[in-house]
Design an enzyme around this catalytic site. Structure first.
Site, mmCIF file in Angstrom:
data_model
loop_
_atom_site.group_PDB
_atom_site.id
_atom_site.type_symbol
_atom_site.label_atom_id
_atom_site.label_comp_id
_atom_site.label_asym_id
_atom_site.label_seq_id
_atom_site.Cartn_x
_atom_site.Cartn_y
_atom_site.Cartn_z
ATOM 1 N N ARG A 237 0.902 -1.025 -0.040
ATOM 2 C CA ARG A 237 -0.015 0.021 0.114
ATOM 3 C C ARG A 237 0.955 1.291 0.033
ATOM 4 O O ARG A 237 1.876 1.278 0.650
ATOM 5 C CB ARG A 237 -0.881 -0.008 1.160
ATOM 6 C CG ARG A 237 -2.231 -0.916 1.262
ATOM 7 C CD ARG A 237 -3.141 -0.343 0.011
ATOM 8 N NE ARG A 237 -4.286 -1.212 0.114
ATOM 9 C CZ ARG A 237 -4.460 -2.241 -0.909
ATOM 10 N NH1 ARG A 237 -3.384 -2.724 -1.919
ATOM 11 N NH2 ARG A 237 -5.552 -2.918 -1.077
ATOM 12 N N GLU A 266 -4.154 6.666 -3.334
ATOM 13 C CA GLU A 266 -5.135 5.531 -3.272
ATOM 14 C C GLU A 266 -5.886 5.146 -1.802
ATOM 15 O O GLU A 266 -6.831 4.550 -1.789
ATOM 16 C CB GLU A 266 -4.555 4.416 -3.797
ATOM 17 C CG GLU A 266 -3.923 4.278 -5.287
ATOM 18 C CD GLU A 266 -3.347 2.892 -5.642
ATOM 19 O OE1 GLU A 266 -4.023 2.298 -6.251
ATOM 20 O OE2 GLU A 266 -2.260 2.758 -5.289
ATOM 21 N N HIS A 292 -1.061 0.168 -10.029
ATOM 22 C CA HIS A 292 -1.660 -0.803 -9.310
ATOM 23 C C HIS A 292 -2.207 -2.174 -9.987
ATOM 24 O O HIS A 292 -3.251 -2.532 -10.056
ATOM 25 C CB HIS A 292 -2.855 -0.177 -8.293
ATOM 26 C CG HIS A 292 -3.197 -0.953 -7.161
ATOM 27 N ND1 HIS A 292 -3.580 -0.177 -6.043
ATOM 28 C CD2 HIS A 292 -3.401 -2.157 -6.898
ATOM 29 C CE1 HIS A 292 -3.580 -1.154 -5.231
ATOM 30 N NE2 HIS A 292 -3.293 -2.384 -5.780
#
Ligand SMILES: O=C(O)[C@H](O)CO
Length: 330
Positions: A237, A266, A292
């Site tokens: 992440r 994000e 991603h």
């Protein structure tokens, strides 16, 4: 009247056909995602949402969708979804925990090779300046003989370790939960404390979920502890790293390169998330970025969508879903 299911992103037609057997799905026809306003407009009278990484489910969302019974997220890391608020509103939150492991590990290795061997940087050079024959340029450092530190030894960490076993590097890992000794031996990985891992690794791979503990784990202070000239790769992440601190470490030369598939912007649920990738990071030549793509393998995305659709079917049939992360009955 059939239950309405809002699919917030494009999925294969056969996933929609599967949903049509027990519900009325609405989904974008193009390869895109619905905006939050579009999802909210559609979900007001829906029983289920098949959600994705672009969505955020919070109190406001749930209050606007009173008929919801399940949010089925086509992902593993559910940090943008408030599981407790879902339970409070009587809504199951389900995930697909296992299917992204192997493709994400593949991409982690691809980004590692790319940034350390300067593949994308050299590709840009060939296209911009042509190729007139060999030159003593774009020297990088390979995996052979490197010490690689895996930050996080969950499913993805172990899948990366299995792959790196063939590259002739020394594997270290940092994780609050040690692997059983036989698994450490099988993977050839030795556990270190975070500080020691950063100080001794030529390449650090961040393979962590986003939690209160991992948020900005790799901040300026942590990056200052890295071995000078180390590379950092992030496929977990975005907000596990402080992107501004990474840009600083690159320009100071502490880091030799940064590759990422995930970005702080994000992490929609974080109130202070940035709305863009820092320009200094984008401009830096020793960075490699993908949008991603961890699980972006055609067959895998199809399986993930089916696994999410199946859990909607289960909840609408009054059954317990395969992979819930909350329990609205409690
Ligand atoms: O958590 C996951 O499944 C991925 O990061 C989203 O695509």
């Amino acid at each position: 009247m059939p239950d309405k299911v809002v699919v917030t992103h494009w999925v294969d037609e056969d996933v929609l056909a599967y949903l049509r057997r027990f519900a009325e799905p609405v989904a974008p026809e193009e390869r895109t995602v619905l905006s939050r306003a579009e999802v909210l407009a559609q979900a007001r009278d829906a029983s289920a949402v098949l959600a994705c990484m672009a969505d955020r489910v919070d109190e406001e969302f749930l209050a606007a969708c009173p008929r919801l019974r399940v949010i089925s997220a086509a992902l593993k890391g559910f940090d943008n979804f408030d599981a407790d608020a879902c339970a409070h509103h009587g809504v199951w939150l389900t995930i697909v925990p296992d299917l992204l492991t192997e493709p994400t590990a593949d991409l982690a290795v691809a980004l590692t090779l790319d940034v350390t061997r300067r593949v994308t940087e050299a590709d840009r050079h060939v296209r911009a300046h042509g190729f007139a024959g060999w030159r003593p340029t774009f020297y990088g450092s390979g995996l052979t003989g490197a010490t690689v530190g895996l930050l996080g030894m969950g499913e993805v960490g172990r899948a990366v370790a299995r792959r790196l076993g063939g590259f002739g590097c020394a594997l270290r890992y940092a994780d609050p939960r040690p692997l059983p000794p036989q698994e450490e031996r099988r993977l050839g990985a030795r556990r270190l404390e975070l500080g020691d891992l950063l100080a001794t690794s030529d390449i650090v791979l961040a393979l962590l979920p986003l939690t209160a503990e991992t948020h900005h784990l790799l901040d300026a202070a942590a990056l200052a502890r890295c071995k000078p000239g180390a590379y950092l790769v992030n496929v977990g992440r975005g907000s596990v790293v402080d992107e501004h601190a990474v840009a600083g470490a690159l320009s100071a030369g502490t880091l030799a390169g940064y590759a990422a598939d995930v970005f702080e912007l994000e992490d929609w649920a974080l109130p202070d998330r940035p709305d863009r990738i820092p320009p200094a990071l984008l401009a830096h030549p020793r960075t490699v970025f993908t949008p991603h793509l961890g699980s972006a393998v055609t067959a895998v995305r199809r399986e993930i969508a089916f696994a999410a659709a199946r859990q909607i079917e289960q909840v609408l049939a009054g059954e317990r879903p395969d992979h819930p992360v909350n329990d609205p009955a409690r």
